[in-house]
Design a protein around this motif. Structure first.
Motif, PDB file in Angstrom:
ATOM      1  N   PRO A   1       0.789  -1.238   0.000  1.00  0.00           N
ATOM      2  CA  PRO A   1       0.000   0.000   0.000  1.00  0.00           C
ATOM      3  C   PRO A   1       0.823   1.291   0.000  1.00  0.00           C
ATOM      4  N   GLY A   2       1.972   1.291   0.692  1.00  0.00           N
ATOM      5  CA  GLY A   2       2.631   2.561   0.988  1.00  0.00           C
ATOM      6  C   GLY A   2       3.838   2.862   0.147  1.00  0.00           C
ATOM      7  N   MET A   3       4.627   3.811   0.643  1.00  0.00           N
ATOM      8  CA  MET A   3       5.824   4.267  -0.045  1.00  0.00           C
ATOM      9  C   MET A   3       6.868   4.689   0.993  1.00  0.00           C
ATOM     10  N   TYR A   4       8.111   4.840   0.536  1.00  0.00           N
ATOM     11  CA  TYR A   4       9.205   5.074   1.470  1.00  0.00           C
ATOM     12  C   TYR A   4       9.023   6.319   2.319  1.00  0.00           C
ATOM     13  N   GLU A   5       8.451   7.355   1.753  1.00  0.00           N
ATOM     14  CA  GLU A   5       8.337   8.582   2.525  1.00  0.00           C
ATOM     15  C   GLU A   5       7.445   8.397   3.752  1.00  0.00           C
ATOM     16  N   ASP A   6       6.646   7.328   3.787  1.00  0.00           N
ATOM     17  CA  ASP A   6       5.829   7.059   4.968  1.00  0.00           C
ATOM     18  C   ASP A   6       6.695   6.815   6.203  1.00  0.00           C
ATOM     19  N   LEU A   7       7.897   6.267   6.007  1.00  0.00           N
ATOM     20  CA  LEU A   7       8.794   6.075   7.143  1.00  0.00           C
ATOM     21  C   LEU A   7       9.220   7.406   7.743  1.00  0.00           C
ATOM     22  N   GLU A   8       9.282   8.446   6.908  1.00  0.00           N
ATOM     23  CA  GLU A   8       9.683   9.769   7.376  1.00  0.00           C
ATOM     24  C   GLU A   8       8.505  10.573   7.898  1.00  0.00           C
ATOM     25  N   LEU A   9       7.288  10.230   7.439  1.00  0.00           N
ATOM     26  CA  LEU A   9       6.096  10.967   7.848  1.00  0.00           C
ATOM     27  C   LEU A   9       5.446  10.391   9.096  1.00  0.00           C
ATOM     28  N   ALA A  10       5.765   9.162   9.432  1.00  0.00           N
ATOM     29  CA  ALA A  10       5.130   8.494  10.568  1.00  0.00           C
ATOM     30  C   ALA A  10       5.602   9.101  11.884  1.00  0.00           C
ATOM     31  N   ASP A  11       4.763   8.954  12.895  1.00  0.00           N
ATOM     32  CA  ASP A  11       5.150   9.317  14.256  1.00  0.00           C
ATOM     33  C   ASP A  11       5.610   8.095  15.045  1.00  0.00           C
ATOM     34  N   LEU A  12       5.265   6.929  14.545  1.00  0.00           N
ATOM     35  CA  LEU A  12       5.740   5.669  15.120  1.00  0.00           C
ATOM     36  C   LEU A  12       6.075   4.721  13.984  1.00  0.00           C
ATOM     37  N   VAL A  13       7.309   4.217  13.981  1.00  0.00           N
ATOM     38  CA  VAL A  13       7.724   3.201  13.011  1.00  0.00           C
ATOM     39  C   VAL A  13       8.044   1.932  13.786  1.00  0.00           C
ATOM     40  N   VAL A  14       7.330   0.875  13.455  1.00  0.00           N
ATOM     41  CA  VAL A  14       7.550  -0.434  14.062  1.00  0.00           C
ATOM     42  C   VAL A  14       8.323  -1.276  13.069  1.00  0.00           C
ATOM     43  N   LEU A  15       9.495  -1.731  13.469  1.00  0.00           N
ATOM     44  CA  LEU A  15      10.334  -2.584  12.621  1.00  0.00           C
ATOM     45  C   LEU A  15      10.309  -3.976  13.223  1.00  0.00           C
ATOM     46  N   THR A  16       9.668  -4.906  12.556  1.00  0.00           N
ATOM     47  CA  THR A  16       9.568  -6.264  13.079  1.00  0.00           C
ATOM     48  C   THR A  16      10.168  -7.247  12.090  1.00  0.00           C
ATOM     49  N   GLY A  17      11.084  -8.076  12.591  1.00  0.00           N
ATOM     50  CA  GLY A  17      11.771  -9.021  11.706  1.00  0.00           C
ATOM     51  C   GLY A  17      12.582  -8.328  10.649  1.00  0.00           C
ATOM     52  N   SER A  18      13.127  -7.152  10.971  1.00  0.00           N
ATOM     53  CA  SER A  18      13.871  -6.371   9.985  1.00  0.00           C
ATOM     54  C   SER A  18      15.096  -5.751  10.639  1.00  0.00           C
ATOM     55  N   ASN A  19      16.277  -6.190  10.244  1.00  0.00           N
ATOM     56  CA  ASN A  19      17.515  -5.535  10.657  1.00  0.00           C
ATOM     57  C   ASN A  19      17.819  -4.463   9.612  1.00  0.00           C
ATOM     58  N   LEU A  20      17.043  -3.412   9.646  1.00  0.00           N
ATOM     59  CA  LEU A  20      17.059  -2.389   8.600  1.00  0.00           C
ATOM     60  C   LEU A  20      18.450  -1.792   8.413  1.00  0.00           C
ATOM     61  N   ALA A  21      19.189  -1.610   9.494  1.00  0.00           N
ATOM     62  CA  ALA A  21      20.498  -0.953   9.406  1.00  0.00           C
ATOM     63  C   ALA A  21      21.465  -1.719   8.530  1.00  0.00           C
ATOM     64  N   TRP A  22      21.362  -3.049   8.515  1.00  0.00           N
ATOM     65  CA  TRP A  22      22.288  -3.859   7.731  1.00  0.00           C
ATOM     66  C   TRP A  22      21.671  -4.394   6.455  1.00  0.00           C
ATOM     67  N   CYS A  23      20.354  -4.604   6.430  1.00  0.00           N
ATOM     68  CA  CYS A  23      19.738  -5.242   5.269  1.00  0.00           C
ATOM     69  C   CYS A  23      19.112  -4.253   4.293  1.00  0.00           C
TER      70      CYS A  23
ATOM     71  N   THR B   1      11.812  -3.392 -10.123  1.00  0.00           N
ATOM     72  CA  THR B   1      10.816  -2.717  -9.296  1.00  0.00           C
ATOM     73  C   THR B   1      11.197  -2.867  -7.837  1.00  0.00           C
ATOM     74  N   ASN B   2      11.198  -1.758  -7.100  1.00  0.00           N
ATOM     75  CA  ASN B   2      11.624  -1.822  -5.707  1.00  0.00           C
ATOM     76  C   ASN B   2      10.441  -2.039  -4.772  1.00  0.00           C
ATOM     77  N   SER B   3      10.697  -1.960  -3.469  1.00  0.00           N
ATOM     78  CA  SER B   3       9.689  -2.301  -2.471  1.00  0.00           C
ATOM     79  C   SER B   3       8.518  -1.320  -2.429  1.00  0.00           C
ATOM     80  N   GLU B   4       8.678  -0.136  -2.978  1.00  0.00           N
ATOM     81  CA  GLU B   4       7.572   0.827  -2.969  1.00  0.00           C
ATOM     82  C   GLU B   4       6.897   0.922  -4.337  1.00  0.00           C
ATOM     83  N   ARG B   5       6.983  -0.165  -5.107  1.00  0.00           N
ATOM     84  CA  ARG B   5       6.322  -0.252  -6.411  1.00  0.00           C
ATOM     85  C   ARG B   5       6.925   0.714  -7.433  1.00  0.00           C
TER      86      ARG B   5
END
Length: 885
Positions: free
Chosen positions: A149-171, A450-454
């Motif tokens: 549904p979303g796009m990358y800028e949602d990570l910057e617009l959110a007030d809470l980001v829940v990262l589950t099963g994601s080592n975002l810093a390395w992956c 195609t990347n993760s944000e379509r």
């Protein structure tokens, strides 16, 4: 003249834009594309090192049959003949394609068209099955389509980001940097990291929930119950746009708070705090990746997350929604063209007769496959038991990456006919091929991803094809023509294939399907060459636009509503004496998949140079393992030997090992050989995060470390691991018996010419032994041996391969393994971008650099991709804490 070409990174699903520069002398350099909306100029360590992986060393440059060089015509004729023979004798389901998220969309499209439309079987599956198929299944159950549904800028617009099963810093380092920058500019933003390990991503977390393996369904079910009982449900959205809420709530209510705590391994206060934070924050994004997907309950985990967003109406609006972060650069493109065995092209469903008819008529195909094909694990079972007689593997290395990898290797050995298309001659998989076909690599091939944000972006060629290497789509089309399907496979370029792909997406669509890029159905070569990154959908006669799905409540189930999916928490595996540990597998920061590309870079190999296992100090003490010891890990499927990394980041009872190492770089480190072929019942995705194993110290008689200018070969050692280094190679070694002649051993292992004699060093008291071979002033090779793991300054030893040694005393210093005061050891590499070691960082800290920014100003460490910043902060905190004691 020098030229610059805009292209796209070939690594993770972030899909970063890259500018490749080719100088007049042919030298290539890369930088981030500041105009690409995925990364705005940022690159991670792997992307920054792309130019270092473009050499032709080890490349497959000519077709081969049975190990001998062959011409393209002979090889393609043989492939077509053997596939046709198998189909004639055993039916279309006796053949299969196993493809890859490393393929471009155009390659994927032709492979899918040939197998499902003209061979008439759906036996085409992809290594993306191993990373994101649970997301696909969860999306389809909830939304009626595989829609992010979303796009990358949602990570910057959110007030809470829940990262589950994601080592975002390395992956997904660039997304991590975008998130970190957003949090720095808005400190009130909250980040929750849900992961059994305290990964580098937890560095920016306001809350780290060290969840028990496979505790995610229970956690998000508990959240759904809390949201309901606290009155946080968006009743208008639920009633107007969804079905099944009551059933989902009833299933979620099966566990009370005590049960949730037991199922998740989290304290009740942690649960309440997380639930309350989610409840009271409207703009929430929940990002999930392999820790969710790679599970026997992966699809249920996805739906448990989606249920919470549907219940609160937090979906499809800025800063809100569930967000699947794909692992590979074109996993999403593969989904668009039906690369999975249970899908059709253009997000159509193989189970629906209408969709099959639409695809058949569009392709002019004799008969589109009428049922799903074999998913990856089942496909290789069918190879093993003889149901599949001919298999074509493209751009992937399943002998390393598939679960139960030893059984997969045995299946390939027994298969009557195996074709492998790859860029490298020697991989764990190519050694079992009857026919090898040389493919184009990054920088040579031309198409889209195609990347993760379509977002669809171009990968453009900026290098000439080396020798006889050819595009994967061309190989497929040529085989199709030889099988009698010339009319349907007359594509002359990737631009023509993309246009056909776009036309199919819009064919009889009229908004009924989410994937529609019909606006590009008439694209010509010139427009394709100039194609800018764009998000789908973009239907016919519409302009590109950024957008989200589902805020309007319109979904793709027949009734137009979303479905809540009732899910129940799986029973936790109880540890037993035979298999007391739970193994979690994953990636490291600087390597990619099975290292066929990143293994070429000395810079990327410097951070972590050998396979390892993270183990908690209490567990290490229990099994008698010290830091840097070797560890044997066993499961009912297989055995590996890796280096121990004792760390409190790992939870007691749990182990972590990286998936990258293979038989080309280590003696026995294919981690997926430990993973049983247990899969999610809906997605078919293997469970790689919760593996029952036992572990013990591997006691070697002698340990070794070596550096050499020549690549080590035929290493006669019970354990070995090699890595590319500046000006040569490095090797970790262990031996279970005595060698008669170490000098002869070195000559064979490091290809040392007979005229080069060594100098040596022996310490009889410690049992340490050293040999160094010099050719003139150049160090050719050095071997350091000890009864214990060798205590030699590795970075310093590696650096000696690149400097002259005219002074005899300096040569003996090399043999002794002792850097002089004028050549301080930089220590283990922390920042790969600028080759900064831990000793340099600690020296800067002692000199007053007490922040990541100060260390960056002094040493540049952490100022490029930033994925080492959390590690630098940990070093700072450790040094300052020690100084305060």
């Amino acid at each position: 003249m020098a030229c610059e070409v805009k292209t796209t990174c070939p690594y993770c699903g972030v899909g970063c834009g890259v500018i490749a520069r080719v100088d007049d002398d042919g030298a290539v350099s890369v930088k981030g594309d500041p105009e690409h909306p995925a990364n705005f100029g940022r690159l991670c360590s792997k992307g920054s090192a792309l130019a270092e992986t473009l050499d032709l060393d080890g490349r497959l440059l000519h077709p081969e049959i049975g190990g001998r060089r062959a011409g393209w015509n002979e090889a393609l004729e043989l492939v077509a003949e053997r596939f046709l023979q198998s189909i004639a004798e055993h039916g279309p389901d006796s053949v299969a394609f196993y493809v890859s998220g490393q393929l471009l969309t155009e390659d994927y499209y032709v492979a899918n068209k040939l197998m499902k439309g003209f061979i008439g079987s759906a036996n085409i599956d992809t290594n993306s099955r191993l990373c994101m198929s649970s997301s696909v299944a969860g999306h389809r159950r909830a939304f009626g389509s595989d829609t992010v549904p979303g796009m990358y800028e949602d990570l910057e617009l959110a007030d809470l980001v829940v990262l589950t099963g994601s080592n975002l810093a390395w992956c997904h380092p660039v997304l991590y940097q975008r998130l970190a920058a957003a949090k720095a500019s808005r400190p009130e933003m909250k980040v929750v990291v849900i992961d059994p390990r305290q990964t580098m991503t937890a560095d920016i977390a306001d809350m780290h929930l060290a969840i028990a393996p496979d505790g995610d369904v229970a956690l998000f079910n508990g959240l759904l119950v809390h949201l309901t009982t606290s009155g946080a449900i968006d009743q208008n959205y639920v009633s107007a746009h969804t079905t099944g809420f009551a059933e989902a709530f009833a299933a979620a209510s099966a566990l009370n708070l005590d049960g949730l705590s037991a199922a998740t391994g989290l304290a009740q206060k942690q649960l309440r705090d997380f639930f309350r934070l989610f409840e009271t924050t409207e703009k929430v994004v929940t990002c999930y990746s392999q820790g969710v997907n790679q599970s026997s309950a992966g699809t249920d985990k996805v739906n448990a997350i989606i249920n919470c967003h549907l219940a609160t109406g937090r979906i499809g609006r800025p800063g809100m929604g569930p967000f699947s972060l794909t692992g590979q650069p074109n996993a999403m493109g593969g989904r668009e063209v039906g690369g999975l065995a249970n899908m059709l092209a253009a997000h159509m469903d193989i189970e629906k007769s209408l969709h099959r008819d639409q695809v058949r008529r569009f392709w002019g195909a004799p008969a589109v496959a009428s049922k799903p094909g074999l998913k990856a694990v089942d496909m290789f079972r069918a190879v093993a038991d003889g149901r599949i007689k001919a298999l074509w593997i493209m751009a992937t290395n399943p002998v390393v990456s598939m679960p139960d990898a030893d059984v997969v290797e045995a299946a390939l050995k027994a298969c009557p006919f195996v074709v492998v298309s790859d860029i490298l001659r020697d991989t764990d998989t190519t050694r079992h091929a009857h026919v090898l076909l040389p493919s184009l690599g990054w920088g040579e091939k031309d198409g889209t991803v195609t990347n993760s944000e379509r977002r669809i972006s171009r990968q453009r060629a900026f290098l000439d094809a080396p020798e006889e290497a050819s595009a994967d789509w061309w190989q497929l089309a040529e085989v199709a023509r030889r099988m009698g399907f010339s009319e349907a496979f007359g594509h002359a370029s990737s631009a023509e294939i993309f246009a056909e792909h776009a036309a199919l997406s819009g064919f009889e669509n009229d908004g009924r399907r989410d994937f529609d890029i019909g606006a590009h159905a008439s694209i010509d070569r010139a427009a394709y060459d100039c194609l800018e990154p764009f998000q789908w959908p973009q239907p016919k006669e519409t302009a590109p636009q950024e957008g989200r799905f589902f805020a309007d409540g319109r979904f793709y189930h027949p009734d137009g509503r979303a479905c809540f999916v009732p899910v129940q928490a799986p029973k936790a595996r109880l540890a037993d004496d035979a298999l007391p540990f739970t193994l979690n597998t994953g990636r490291v920061r600087d390597h990619w998949h099975t290292m066929t590309r990143t293994g070429k870079s000395a810079r990327l190999s410097a951070h972590i140079a050998e396979p390892f296992v993270e183990i908690h100090p209490s567990d290490a003490q229990t099994i008698g393992v010290a830091d840097a010891d070797l560890v044997r890990i066993e499961s009912p499927c297989g055995t590996v030997i890796v280096r121990a990394l004792v760390t409190a980041r790992q939870a007691p009872g749990n182990l972590f090992a990286a998936m990258h190492w293979n038989d080309q770089f280590a003696s026995k480190a294919r981690i997926d050989a430990l993973v049983p072929p247990i899969t999610d019942p809906f997605s078919g995705q293997p469970a790689s995060k919760n593996v029952a194993v036992k572990a013990a110290r591997f006691a070697a008689r002698t340990y070794g470390f070596a550096v050499s200018t020549a690549k080590p070969r035929k290493l006669q050692a019970v354990y070995w691991a090699i890595a590319k280094a500046e000006a040569g190679w490095r090797a970790e070694l262990a031996f279970d018996g005595a060698q008669d002649n170490w000098i002869d051993w070195c000559r064979q292992a490091f290809s040392i010419p007979g005229g080069i004699e060594p100098i040596g060093y022996t310490d009889r008291q410690s049992g340490e032994f050293r040999l160094a071979f010099f050719e003139g002033e150049r160090l050719f090779a050095a071997l350091f041996l000890s009864p214990r793991p060798v205590a030699v300054a590795r970075s310093w030893a590696v650096s000696q391969l690149a400097v002259p040694h005219a002074d005899l005393s300096k040569r003996f210093a090399v043999a002794a393994g002792r850097p002089g005061a004028d050549k301080p050891d930089p220590g283990a590499t922390v920042c790969s971008c600028f080759s900064v070691g831990v000793n340099q960082i600690t020296a800067a800290i002692r000199d007053g650099c007490h922040s990541v920014e100060a260390v960056g100003q002094r040493l540049s460490a952490g100022t490029n991709c930033g994925s080492c910043r959390s590690e630098i902060r940990g070093i700072i905190n450790g040094c300052l804490a020690a100084a305060a004691e």
